[in-house]
Design an enzyme around this catalytic site. Structure first.
Site, PDB file in Angstrom:
ATOM      1  N   ASP A   1      -0.666 -24.649  13.699  1.00 29.19           N
ATOM      2  CA  ASP A   1      -1.115 -25.933  13.454  1.00 29.19           C
ATOM      3  C   ASP A   1      -1.118 -26.921  14.556  1.00 29.19           C
ATOM      4  O   ASP A   1      -0.543 -27.944  14.709  1.00 29.19           O
ATOM      5  CB  ASP A   1      -0.574 -26.441  12.395  1.00 29.19           C
ATOM      6  CG  ASP A   1      -0.370 -25.607  11.058  1.00 29.19           C
ATOM      7  OD1 ASP A   1      -1.280 -24.979  10.969  1.00 29.19           O
ATOM      8  OD2 ASP A   1       0.512 -25.317  10.315  1.00 29.19           O
TER       9      ASP A   1
ATOM     10  N   GLU B   1      -8.482 -28.803   4.647  1.00 29.04           N
ATOM     11  CA  GLU B   1      -7.334 -29.242   5.087  1.00 29.04           C
ATOM     12  C   GLU B   1      -7.070 -29.481   6.640  1.00 29.04           C
ATOM     13  O   GLU B   1      -8.167 -29.523   7.261  1.00 29.04           O
ATOM     14  CB  GLU B   1      -6.068 -28.284   4.862  1.00 29.04           C
ATOM     15  CG  GLU B   1      -6.393 -26.945   5.542  1.00 29.04           C
ATOM     16  CD  GLU B   1      -5.395 -25.952   4.733  1.00 29.04           C
ATOM     17  OE1 GLU B   1      -4.509 -26.039   4.228  1.00 29.04           O
ATOM     18  OE2 GLU B   1      -5.758 -24.642   5.213  1.00 29.04           O
TER      19      GLU B   1
END
Length: 513
Positions: A13, A178
């Site tokens: 991420d 997301e």
């Protein structure tokens, strides 16, 4: 050339920024303490880890957080002399209900102390802070249930959210929208999101609008990056991206990736960070420099930037420093006085707490695995008096899935060596405990095979004559796929004392290679 991944082993991420000639990447840490890894580079090729921003319990308390809960998808940003970090603390992630809370911290010195957190909201994870060109700031996050991307203005003076919350983007048919980031470039607001789930269908979606509030038009070439059509790609699970320009006007994108074991969908290294060179096409959309939609293993270095390698990381730690290296991690909370470098010079003293399967107080100092073929070695002095006391070497993924090669005592008080396995929380002994010839120092070692599929455990009385413990074991129980997790395998020094007496173990050195 830059070889991917640039951050190897459990660094997912990524969020990237450039401040002058310095680049910084923040990545998720989940239940591992300290919270959020930050790496620094001068050339986008060589990276060094710097101190984590979440180092105080006043900033973060993950006691009881589930495996692969905790810190998700931090966003690092910079504006007007100040660094901002926004992150989620996931408290539960089972079934229909996710309890996740979003916070913001800030500092003027990225190497120094960060502020205590400002609570923002709990409406969804993967938050980011967007600094618009007119000086306004906005919180951007996905809505729980993957029900779109939410935007709300943030007041930096009063340090709170203001105004209406608006859902600006519902996502595409890929689903699981997301990881949002917003950018204002030229006349367009660009929105980049991760879609397709964080596994093998992962991808990067872009959309744009003339207004921050939308409507957003999806890139006609979407997805701009994915590996979902190629089961043999070197880098898989590609998605969750962020991009930056260089000081010379080139553009690069960092993204999540994984390197599964050859011929299997099994990732013992967890999810990692790669980089791609990108450019803006004539229609104003971002494209990979290789003009494909798949990530490249080798990427062209930025022009006009001199290489800046950092010092070599030593394989062996003799614990001569006053503090543990920034690369070491522990579960959920700081070890504080349960890890001591001063009680015995040149040793790391660990005081036993709860057992590995606890979600609360565990004495473990670990390093992430960064290559499928790896080994770890240590020496330990430990004098247990109860079978509930154990110390040694662990090769582990989380509180439910691990191996422990450790010293304890039998019911009749004899020193023994045991090899434990926990598979989805079921803990068993893999061997009959070995009666040790001496109660003195013990050397322990763990080695994985060339392909990373097999792990072997060894012990020695002198650090030379190594004896194998039991049979070869499978590393599959330490993969994302088996654990249904988001982290990666670790090697570590471990001590538990389930009697509550806090018996300590002294570790003379730790080697990871």
């Amino acid at each position: 050339m830059i070889e991917n991944p640039i951050l190897k082993g459990f660094c997912p991420d990524p969020s990237i920024i450039r401040v002058g000639e310095d680049y910084y990447i923040a990545t998720s840490t989940f239940e591992w303490w300290p919270g959020v890894k930050i790496h620094h580079s001068k050339d986008l090729k060589h990276w060094e880890q710097i101190p984590s921003p979440l180092r105080r319990m006043s900033q973060l308390n993950m006691i009881g957080d589930p495996t692969s809960g905790g810190i998700w998808a931090p966003c690092l940003s910079y504006d007007n002399g100040k660094f901002y970090l926004i992150y989620t603390d996931v408290k539960t992630k089972k079934g229909r209900y996710y309890n996740n809370h979003n916070y913001l911290i800030e500092t003027e010195d990225i190497y120094g102390e960060w502020s205590d957190p400002i609570y923002l909201n709990s409406t969804g994870f993967d938050p980011s802070l967007f600094h618009d060109t007119d000086g306004k700031k906005y919180l951007v996050n996905m809505r729980n249930g993957f029900k779109g991307i939410l935007v709300q203005e943030y007041d930096p003076v009063n340090k709170c959210l203001i105004g209406e919350v608006k859902n600006i983007f519902a996502g595409t048919e890929a689903g699981y929208t997301e990881g949002p980031h917003l950018y204002h470039i030229g006349e367009w607001y660009y929105l980049i999101v991760a879609e397709g789930g964080t596994g093998y269908g992962h991808c990067v979606t872009m959309a744009r609008s003339k207004s921050i509030w939308g409507p957003y038009q999806v890139d006609p070439g979407n997805p701009m990056l994915t590996s979902k059509e190629d089961d043999d790609a070197y880098l898989q699970k590609c998605g969750h991206a962020d991009f930056t320009d260089t000081q010379n006007g080139e553009w690069y994108m960092v993204h999540l990736c994984a390197r599964p074991r050859k011929g299997e969908k099994a990732c013992v290294l967890g999810r990692e960070t790669a980089i791609q060179k990108v450019y803006w096409n004539e229609e104003g959309w971002l494209r990979l420099a290789n003009n494909q939609f798949e990530a490249a293993k080798f990427v062209e270095e930025p022009a006009g930037i001199e290489e800046h390698p950092f010092g070599k990381i030593e394989e062996r730690d003799d614990f001569e420093a006053e503090e543990l290296d920034v690369r070491y991690v522990s579960p959920r909370i700081p070890l504080d006085d349960n890890a001591d470098l001063t009680a015995r010079k040149g040793y790391l003293r660990l005081y036993g707490q709860e057992s590995m399967n606890s979600l609360h107080r565990v004495t473990l100092v670990a390093l992430r695995q960064m290559a499928v073929k790896a080994e770890a070695e240590l020496s330990v002095e430990f004098s247990p008096r109860h079978p509930e006391q154990l110390a040694g070497l662990t090769y582990m993924y989380d509180a439910m899935n691990f191996y422990i090669l450790g010293k304890s005592v039998s019911e009749d008080g004899k020193p023994v060596l045991t090899l434990l396995i926990s598979d989805t929380g079921v803990i068993t002994e893999l061997i009959e405990p070995v009666i040790l010839e001496t109660d003195e120092r013990l050397y322990l070692k763990v080695c994985t095979s060339q392909d990373g599929k097999i792990v072997d455990f060894y012990y020695s009385y002198d650090g030379n004559g190594w004896r194998q413990v039991g049979s070869s074991c499978d590393t599959y129980i330490l993969t994302d796929e088996h654990c249904r997790g988001f982290t990666g395998a670790h090697f570590g020094m471990y001590c538990h004392d389930m009697t509550g007496l806090r018996l300590h173990a002294d570790f003379d050195y730790f080697i990871y290679r």
